[in-house]
Design a protein around this motif. Sequence first.
Motif: not given
Length: 139
Positions: A52-65, A80-87
């Motif tokens: 989490q960052r202020p005003n951002l929901s982030l996911v850190q991805l570590e690609w392994f294969g 890194f990716a920002e995401y939002s979920l609505s329903g």
Amino acid sequence: DIDPTLVGLWQRSQENNQTEQLLILPLSKQEYLVSYPAHSKNALFARACLCQRPNLSLVQLEWFGTAQGSTPEDSQKFQFAEYSLSGTTLTVRLLNTDLIKKDVKTSVELAKSIDDNQKDPALFKNEMVFIKAKTAPIK
């Protein structure tokens, strides 16, 4: 901890009428297993965690294969990716690395660089909108 509402199979329609899938599974209490595009011979696999960052929901991805059994080069492992979920709609936007300082060496420096660029509309790119797939329970 992971957000259980993100877990599942997500899909989106492509311009060529093909369906692309994103699979998110719990790996532990703090990590996900991500496959994208899921069920594809070119699928990529990653470990992911929320940050989490202020005003951002982030996911850190570590690609392994990949589904082909190859592994990424060190310079291409993290994203890194920002995401939002609505329903049942999940919107994902990838971090635009052109706006982030190239010489960051710590997670604190990276977070500061992201925070410094939050007002820039180009901070994220490649918006992808997925709908949660209706799946049959495992028997």
